[in-house]
Design a protein around this motif. Structure first.
Motif, PDB file in Angstrom:
ATOM      1  N   GLY A 172      17.985  23.985  15.217  1.00 42.06           N
ATOM      2  CA  GLY A 172      17.058  24.834  15.332  1.00 42.06           C
ATOM      3  C   GLY A 172      15.944  25.291  15.154  1.00 42.06           C
ATOM      4  N   SER A 173      15.166  26.374  15.028  1.00 48.20           N
ATOM      5  CA  SER A 173      13.862  26.395  13.945  1.00 48.20           C
ATOM      6  C   SER A 173      14.559  26.576  13.079  1.00 48.20           C
ATOM      7  N   TRP A 174      13.640  25.221  12.383  1.00 55.02           N
ATOM      8  CA  TRP A 174      13.516  24.988  10.935  1.00 55.02           C
ATOM      9  C   TRP A 174      13.278  26.183  10.277  1.00 55.02           C
ATOM     10  N   TYR A 175      12.098  26.870  10.296  1.00 58.49           N
ATOM     11  CA  TYR A 175      11.687  28.451   9.227  1.00 58.49           C
ATOM     12  C   TYR A 175      12.463  29.166   9.594  1.00 58.49           C
ATOM     13  N   ALA A 176      13.196  29.364  10.553  1.00 62.85           N
ATOM     14  CA  ALA A 176      14.141  30.258  10.987  1.00 62.85           C
ATOM     15  C   ALA A 176      14.656  30.552  10.095  1.00 62.85           C
ATOM     16  N   LEU A 177      15.884  29.490   9.312  1.00 64.97           N
ATOM     17  CA  LEU A 177      16.612  28.468   8.830  1.00 64.97           C
ATOM     18  C   LEU A 177      16.497  28.383   7.341  1.00 64.97           C
ATOM     19  N   MET A 178      14.521  28.370   7.110  1.00 66.34           N
ATOM     20  CA  MET A 178      14.269  28.642   5.480  1.00 66.34           C
ATOM     21  C   MET A 178      14.638  30.174   5.309  1.00 66.34           C
ATOM     22  N   GLU A 179      14.209  30.592   6.468  1.00 70.54           N
ATOM     23  CA  GLU A 179      14.107  32.018   5.813  1.00 70.54           C
ATOM     24  C   GLU A 179      15.679  33.015   5.543  1.00 70.54           C
ATOM     25  N   GLU A 180      16.270  32.765   6.231  1.00 76.23           N
ATOM     26  CA  GLU A 180      17.859  33.734   6.813  1.00 76.23           C
ATOM     27  C   GLU A 180      18.801  32.590   6.009  1.00 76.23           C
ATOM     28  N   ARG A 181      18.401  31.446   5.994  1.00 71.46           N
ATOM     29  CA  ARG A 181      19.704  31.152   4.944  1.00 71.46           C
ATOM     30  C   ARG A 181      19.193  30.607   3.430  1.00 71.46           C
TER      31      ARG A 181
END
Length: 258
Positions: A172-181
């Motif tokens: 999925g979205s790499w930047y979303a993963l950065m922020e959420e996890r």
């Protein structure tokens, strides 16, 4: 000006339209033609269209040139002119591929080609601002829109910031993963764009020839603490993308009063 009833529409058009109007009319007719044809279809030859529409070939060629620049038509050497997909504007902002495609109504997908832990080389260490030999993670992904391959992205990140990152996390979205996890807030970055030709492997992945012009984009991304959290190098298909940059005037420093 009086127009006799027996004068045909083409003659009236010739009397009323100046050069710019004729070019606009030719462009409008070409756009209508493009809308009626599937992508990848050859349009009739210039001579045929000029005769059909009673327009000078030079005017018609100018209209075709404009649509080639717009990405709606493409010329193929010794084959003719074909319809093509409109190019997608690639805005140089900090937004993930997934977010950008979704905004345009395109279904984004990703395939991880490789992910590995390695030691930072001199070049990588310089970009990530870490000591040479520090553990880093490099992952390479093929990015697609509506199942058509569009880009090959290579990203390198400090391993200490993403200790448990795996291939299954990168769909999925790499930047979303950065922020959420990982709790990493992206606030700034830089991008360097240059024209490039793909190597044989990249061309194979993107389903293009090695002579197809592409964009190579190198990026550095920083978080709110000022740390460089990602170094990336991506190759985007030049026949699908245009690069869009927002320009803003720099603030002029007031001169000291004397």
């Amino acid at each position: 000006m009086r127009i006799d009833a027996d004068v045909g529409w083409q003659e009236v058009s010739a009397m009323l339209l100046d050069g710019s109007d004729r070019a606009a009319e030719a462009r409008a007719r070409l756009l209508h033609l493009i809308d009626s044809l599937p992508v990848g279809e050859r349009i009739p030859a210039e001579r045929e269209l000029a005769q059909r529409w009673s327009v000078a070939r030079m005017t018609l060629r100018k209209a075709i040139d404009g649509l080639v620049l717009d990405g709606l038509l493409e010329r193929r050497e010794r084959q003719g002119t074909y319809t093509s997909k409109p190019r997608v504007p690639r805005h140089l902002t900090i937004a993930s591929f997934t977010e950008e495609m979704t905004r345009r109504g395109v279904k984004a997908s990703s395939r991880t080609l490789d992910i590995r832990r390695m030691r930072a080389t001199t070049q990588v260490a310089r970009q990530l601002r870490v000591p040479e030999g520090d553990p880093v993670i490099r992952f390479i992904r093929l990015r697609s829109g509506d199942e058509e391959p569009l880009a090959v992205e290579t990203n390198i990140v400090p391993a200490r910031l993403f200790p448990d990152l795996g291939a299954e996390d990168l769909e999925g979205s790499w930047y979303a993963l950065m922020e959420e996890r990982y709790g990493i807030d992206i606030i700034s970055g830089t991008a360097q764009v240059e024209p490039a030709l793909p190597d044989a492997r990249t061309a194979e992945l993107l389903c293009i020839s090695v002579t197809q012009p592409c964009f190579r984009i190198r990026t550095l991304v920083r978080d709110r603490h000022g740390r460089v959290v990602e170094y990336g190098e991506s190759v985007y298909r030049g026949d699908y993308y245009t690069i869009t940059v927002e320009l803003k005037p720099t603030k002029r420093t007031p001169e000291p009063q004397r």
